[in-house]
Design a protein around this motif. Structure first.
Motif, PDB file in Angstrom:
ATOM      1  N   ASN A   1      31.105 -53.666  21.949  1.00  0.00           N
ATOM      2  CA  ASN A   1      31.016 -53.572  22.843  1.00  0.00           C
ATOM      3  C   ASN A   1      30.181 -55.221  23.110  1.00  0.00           C
TER       4      ASN A   1
ATOM      5  N   GLU B   1      32.341 -47.787  19.625  1.00  0.00           N
ATOM      6  CA  GLU B   1      33.283 -49.011  20.597  1.00  0.00           C
ATOM      7  C   GLU B   1      31.510 -49.400  21.871  1.00  0.00           C
TER       8      GLU B   1
ATOM      9  N   GLU C   1      33.418 -51.093  15.266  1.00  0.00           N
ATOM     10  CA  GLU C   1      34.285 -50.049  16.085  1.00  0.00           C
ATOM     11  C   GLU C   1      34.324 -49.117  15.715  1.00  0.00           C
TER      12      GLU C   1
ATOM     13  N   MET D   1      34.159 -43.159  25.490  1.00  0.00           N
ATOM     14  CA  MET D   1      34.167 -44.058  24.646  1.00  0.00           C
ATOM     15  C   MET D   1      33.230 -43.731  23.667  1.00  0.00           C
TER      16      MET D   1
END
Length: 158
Positions: free
Chosen positions: A9, A5, A109, A1
């Protein structure tokens, strides 16, 4: 990841659907509040509506920069909320907040590592990453206030 990202999150957690840190999030909390509760004043505390507007103000302003615009927001205007006089007004604020939260998260993101580490508007503001982390911290700070205000309102049947 990727780092983008990971930080997206964290934003999702506080704004849209998380429970890990605060056992709630903005979406869940503000959708459970009526417009009367959202505008209920308790002593010198800000209202739930004012705090929602305040966080949305920063999301929209920083999102404008993410979209290639200038940084037009100013702290002194961050509580200049138009009056909320109906359930419809409150729902519009919630909808705008959620739209901006989703767009903000989407932009984060997709950010490259280079962009995260780039200067945000001016060196005095630090990097994009620093500002995004600031949004997370600021959001949790006010989420706690909203949670407590809601509890005061519901526990006292205000």
């Amino acid at each position: 990841m990727t780092n983008s990202e990971l930080i997206a999150n964290r934003l999702k957690e506080v704004l849209l659907n998380g429970h890990w840190i605060a056992n709630t999030n903005y979406q869940e909390l503000i959708k459970s509040v009526t417009w009367k509760q959202a505008t209920q004043k308790i002593d010198s505390l800000n209202t739930i509506a004012a705090l929602t507007y305040h966080i949305n103000y920063y999301l929209a302003g920083i999102l404008n920069v993410f979209n290639g615009g200038t940084l037009e927001i100013r702290d002194k205007y961050s509580f200049d909320m138009p009056p909320i006089t109906s359930e419809n007004d409150w729902k519009q604020l919630i909808d705008e907040f959620l739209k901006n939260a989703e767009a903000f998260i989407f932009k984060v993101e997709k950010m490259s590592e280079q962009k995260l580490n780039a200067v945000f508007v001016d060196e005095k503001y630090g990097t994009y990453l620093r500002n995004i982390e600031g949004v997370i911290e600021h959001s949790y700070y006010h989420l706690g206030q909203i949670s407590l205000i809601k509890k005061l309102i519901t526990d006292n049947n205000v």
